[in-house]
Design a protein around this motif. Structure first.
Motif, PDB file in Angstrom:
ATOM      1  N   GLU A 118       5.184   7.023  -1.282  1.00 21.66           N
ATOM      2  CA  GLU A 118       4.624   6.575  -2.554  1.00 21.66           C
ATOM      3  C   GLU A 118       3.440   5.648  -2.291  1.00 21.66           C
ATOM      4  O   GLU A 118       3.503   4.786  -1.413  1.00 21.66           O
ATOM      5  CB  GLU A 118       5.665   5.821  -3.382  1.00 21.66           C
ATOM      6  CG  GLU A 118       6.907   6.616  -3.721  1.00 21.66           C
ATOM      7  CD  GLU A 118       7.911   5.775  -4.500  1.00 21.66           C
ATOM      8  OE1 GLU A 118       7.641   4.575  -4.741  1.00 21.66           O
ATOM      9  OE2 GLU A 118       8.965   6.306  -4.872  1.00 21.66           O
ATOM     10  N   ALA A 119       2.371   5.816  -3.063  1.00 19.68           N
ATOM     11  CA  ALA A 119       1.189   4.975  -2.889  1.00 19.68           C
ATOM     12  C   ALA A 119       0.555   4.676  -4.240  1.00 19.68           C
ATOM     13  O   ALA A 119       0.469   5.571  -5.092  1.00 19.68           O
ATOM     14  CB  ALA A 119       0.171   5.662  -1.981  1.00 19.68           C
ATOM     15  N   PRO A 120       0.084   3.447  -4.451  1.00 14.18           N
ATOM     16  CA  PRO A 120      -0.609   3.116  -5.700  1.00 14.18           C
ATOM     17  C   PRO A 120      -2.039   3.634  -5.746  1.00 14.18           C
ATOM     18  O   PRO A 120      -2.762   3.377  -6.709  1.00 14.18           O
ATOM     19  CB  PRO A 120      -0.562   1.585  -5.726  1.00 14.18           C
ATOM     20  CG  PRO A 120      -0.534   1.199  -4.282  1.00 14.18           C
ATOM     21  CD  PRO A 120       0.259   2.269  -3.590  1.00 14.18           C
TER      22      PRO A 120
ATOM     23  N   ASN B 106       6.144   8.722 -12.666  1.00 13.44           N
ATOM     24  CA  ASN B 106       5.828   7.503 -11.918  1.00 13.44           C
ATOM     25  C   ASN B 106       4.521   6.957 -12.486  1.00 13.44           C
ATOM     26  O   ASN B 106       3.460   7.563 -12.315  1.00 13.44           O
ATOM     27  CB  ASN B 106       5.704   7.789 -10.426  1.00 13.44           C
ATOM     28  CG  ASN B 106       5.747   6.529  -9.594  1.00 13.44           C
ATOM     29  OD1 ASN B 106       5.277   5.470 -10.025  1.00 13.44           O
ATOM     30  ND2 ASN B 106       6.307   6.618  -8.398  1.00 13.44           N
TER      31      ASN B 106
ATOM     32  N   THR C 114       2.886   4.212 -11.740  1.00  8.83           N
ATOM     33  CA  THR C 114       2.042   3.370 -10.900  1.00  8.83           C
ATOM     34  C   THR C 114       1.695   3.978  -9.542  1.00  8.83           C
ATOM     35  O   THR C 114       0.765   3.511  -8.892  1.00  8.83           O
ATOM     36  CB  THR C 114       2.734   2.020 -10.650  1.00  8.83           C
ATOM     37  OG1 THR C 114       4.027   2.248 -10.063  1.00  8.83           O
ATOM     38  CG2 THR C 114       2.907   1.251 -11.957  1.00  8.83           C
ATOM     39  N   HIS C 115       2.437   4.997  -9.092  1.00  7.94           N
ATOM     40  CA  HIS C 115       2.246   5.520  -7.741  1.00  7.94           C
ATOM     41  C   HIS C 115       2.098   7.037  -7.730  1.00  7.94           C
ATOM     42  O   HIS C 115       2.824   7.744  -8.427  1.00  7.94           O
ATOM     43  CB  HIS C 115       3.429   5.150  -6.843  1.00  7.94           C
ATOM     44  CG  HIS C 115       3.491   3.704  -6.460  1.00  7.94           C
ATOM     45  ND1 HIS C 115       3.656   2.700  -7.387  1.00  7.94           N
ATOM     46  CD2 HIS C 115       3.405   3.100  -5.247  1.00  7.94           C
ATOM     47  CE1 HIS C 115       3.684   1.538  -6.764  1.00  7.94           C
ATOM     48  NE2 HIS C 115       3.535   1.748  -5.465  1.00  7.94           N
ATOM     49  N   ASP C 116       1.140   7.511  -6.921  1.00  9.62           N
ATOM     50  CA  ASP C 116       1.143   8.914  -6.527  1.00  9.62           C
ATOM     51  C   ASP C 116       2.298   9.118  -5.549  1.00  9.62           C
ATOM     52  O   ASP C 116       2.682   8.195  -4.821  1.00  9.62           O
ATOM     53  CB  ASP C 116      -0.166   9.286  -5.835  1.00  9.62           C
ATOM     54  CG  ASP C 116      -1.306   9.544  -6.813  1.00  9.62           C
ATOM     55  OD1 ASP C 116      -1.248   9.011  -7.940  1.00  9.62           O
ATOM     56  OD2 ASP C 116      -2.247  10.261  -6.439  1.00  9.62           O
ATOM     57  N   GLU C 117       2.835  10.340  -5.515  1.00 11.05           N
ATOM     58  CA  GLU C 117       3.916  10.641  -4.592  1.00 11.05           C
ATOM     59  C   GLU C 117       3.556  11.848  -3.735  1.00 11.05           C
ATOM     60  O   GLU C 117       3.064  12.863  -4.248  1.00 11.05           O
ATOM     61  CB  GLU C 117       5.217  10.916  -5.350  1.00 11.05           C
ATOM     62  CG  GLU C 117       5.731   9.706  -6.113  1.00 11.05           C
ATOM     63  CD  GLU C 117       7.105   9.912  -6.723  1.00 11.05           C
ATOM     64  OE1 GLU C 117       7.678   8.927  -7.214  1.00 11.05           O
ATOM     65  OE2 GLU C 117       7.609  11.059  -6.693  1.00 11.05           O
TER      66      GLU C 117
ATOM     67  N   ASP D   9       0.798  -1.227   0.000  1.00  6.18           N
ATOM     68  CA  ASP D   9       0.000   0.000   0.000  1.00  6.18           C
ATOM     69  C   ASP D   9       0.827   1.272   0.000  1.00  6.18           C
ATOM     70  O   ASP D   9       0.344   2.328  -0.434  1.00  6.18           O
ATOM     71  CB  ASP D   9      -0.927   0.024   1.219  1.00  6.18           C
ATOM     72  CG  ASP D   9      -1.797  -1.212   1.308  1.00  6.18           C
ATOM     73  OD1 ASP D   9      -2.409  -1.568   0.291  1.00  6.18           O
ATOM     74  OD2 ASP D   9      -1.847  -1.817   2.402  1.00  6.18           O
ATOM     75  N   VAL D  10       2.066   1.202   0.483  1.00  8.45           N
ATOM     76  CA  VAL D  10       2.855   2.424   0.627  1.00  8.45           C
ATOM     77  C   VAL D  10       4.344   2.077   0.693  1.00  8.45           C
ATOM     78  O   VAL D  10       4.723   1.019   1.213  1.00  8.45           O
ATOM     79  CB  VAL D  10       2.433   3.195   1.902  1.00  8.45           C
ATOM     80  CG1 VAL D  10       2.662   2.365   3.153  1.00  8.45           C
ATOM     81  CG2 VAL D  10       3.131   4.536   2.006  1.00  8.45           C
ATOM     82  N   ASN D  11       5.167   2.948   0.132  1.00 11.82           N
ATOM     83  CA  ASN D  11       6.622   2.868   0.263  1.00 11.82           C
ATOM     84  C   ASN D  11       7.128   4.172   0.865  1.00 11.82           C
ATOM     85  O   ASN D  11       6.674   5.253   0.488  1.00 11.82           O
ATOM     86  CB  ASN D  11       7.287   2.648  -1.094  1.00 11.82           C
ATOM     87  CG  ASN D  11       6.952   1.296  -1.685  1.00 11.82           C
ATOM     88  OD1 ASN D  11       6.962   0.288  -0.984  1.00 11.82           O
ATOM     89  ND2 ASN D  11       6.663   1.266  -2.981  1.00 11.82           N
TER      90      ASN D  11
ATOM     91  N   ARG E 259       0.191  10.250 -10.168  1.00 10.32           N
ATOM     92  CA  ARG E 259       0.893   9.304 -11.044  1.00 10.32           C
ATOM     93  C   ARG E 259       0.714   9.704 -12.509  1.00 10.32           C
ATOM     94  O   ARG E 259      -0.252  10.379 -12.863  1.00 10.32           O
ATOM     95  CB  ARG E 259       0.366   7.885 -10.822  1.00 10.32           C
ATOM     96  CG  ARG E 259      -0.998   7.616 -11.432  1.00 10.32           C
ATOM     97  CD  ARG E 259      -1.664   6.449 -10.803  1.00 10.32           C
ATOM     98  NE  ARG E 259      -2.100   6.793  -9.458  1.00 10.32           N
ATOM     99  CZ  ARG E 259      -2.861   6.019  -8.707  1.00 10.32           C
ATOM    100  NH1 ARG E 259      -3.269   4.864  -9.148  1.00 10.32           N
ATOM    101  NH2 ARG E 259      -3.223   6.409  -7.499  1.00 10.32           N
TER     102      ARG E 259
END
Length: 338
Positions: free
Chosen positions: A92-94, A37, A39-42, A17-19, A72
């Motif tokens: 980072e989150a998808p 990016n 695949t992920h919002d930042e 879910d998150v990095n 993203r």
């Protein structure tokens, strides 16, 4: 510190879910190099530094204390200005970052009790249309890999745009704290929500003002979440030995709370000037090798009263099958670190 905006990222922990990563870039990206990016919002917290985010939709200026959100698939690049070494927390989150539902009405407008308002969000201010031919590299991140695409025309060759998906900045200082006569639960600090995790802002605020209140938080175990704190500024009242830029992880189910002596010391305190970013995840986090390399192995033992010259009345004896150093027999390195 080291690398540029991309190569300087050091991922510390994450899950599906998150990095979470730290970045302190010392190099600028090439003038004709951009990032997307896929695949992920930042969401980036700017701990130190200032500059501008240049995007296909325009420019967003940022300064110390800002959260910068990049949806993203948006082509962009970071340009740092000034003499201060940038220091960034990258989340980072998808899924999308959004204000908590309880702050919004049925139309999505922020309600009066929200700790910030629409005017606090700073969207792109200027659209710079660049009609230029050459070689322009857009590094596209997809499933953990960077794929370089070379464009013949400048990616900012845009004359206008419309829609609801755009980058913005909002300052942690625009978050108005919610206080009370007794200790307020962590959700009062919530600034953003995403799928299976939340982002909270601890900001300068009054402590609890009931005559018998104890400002230090109570000891607790999180049932449904892992708790991550990034300490930005000030002295965190419930912790000793926490420095600027410290990163702590308290996994769900593991008791934690104020260090010995800090509860007593908090009595009579009126306010705090701390700044911190908290990420609570509703699924367990996994550590990276970079995290293990910078781990403070004594942190898990920092609640021992004798480390703070604090008395231990009626202290329970340590069971003989528990190692004195806090290690768990037959545990993997990651489990022992967590």
């Amino acid at each position: 510190p080291g690398g540029n905006w991309l190569t300087g990222r050091r991922y510390i922990m994450g899950n599906a879910d998150v990095n979470l990563a730290l970045c302190a870039p010392t190099e600028a990206m090439g003038e004709n190099v951009f990032f997307k990016n896929a695949t992920h919002d930042e969401l980036i917290y700017v701990h130190d530094g200032e500059g501008r985010l240049e995007t296909v939709l325009g420019t967003v200026e940022f300064v110390k204390g800002d959260y910068v959100h990049i949806p993203r698939t948006l082509t962009h690049r970071w340009v740092f200005t000034g003499d201060v070494q940038p220091r960034l927390l990258v989340i980072e989150a998808p899924t999308e970052f959004r204000p908590p539902k309880r702050y919004r009405n049925q139309f999505g407008q922020l309600l009066e009790h929200s700790p910030y308002c629409e005017r606090d969000f700073r969207p792109p201010t200027e659209l710079h249309t660049i009609d230029q031919k050459g070689e322009f590299v857009v590094k596209i991140k997809k499933h953990g890999k960077l794929h370089p695409f070379v464009y013949r025309y400048h990616p900012f060759d845009v004359v206008g745009w419309d829609g609801y998906m755009y980058p913005y900045a909002i300052s942690i200082h625009d978050f108005e704290p919610i206080t009370g006569r007794i200790h307020q639960p962590p959700p009062v600090h919530q600034m953003f929500e995403a799928h299976n995790f939340v982002v909270c802002s601890f900001v300068p605020r009054l402590f609890d003002y009931h005559p018998d209140s104890i400002p230090a938080p109570y000891n607790h175990s999180n049932i449904d979440s892992d708790e991550v704190l990034y300490y930005a500024e000030g002295d965190f009242m419930s912790r000793k030995g926490i420095a600027r830029g410290s990163f702590t992880l308290h996994p769900g189910g593991i008791p934690h709370g104020p260090h010995p002596g800090t509860t007593e010391a908090s009595i009579g305190a009126k306010e705090t000037h701390e700044l911190a970013v908290m990420v609570d995840t509703f699924r367990p986090l996994k550590l990276t090798k970079d995290a293990l390399r910078i781990e403070d192995e004594d942190y898990q033992l920092s609640w021992q009263p004798e480390r703070h010259n604090h008395p231990m009345p009626d202290a329970a004896p340590v069971p003989p099958d528990i190692a004195g150093d806090g290690a768990v027999p037959d545990a993997s390195p990651a489990d022992a670190a967590r």
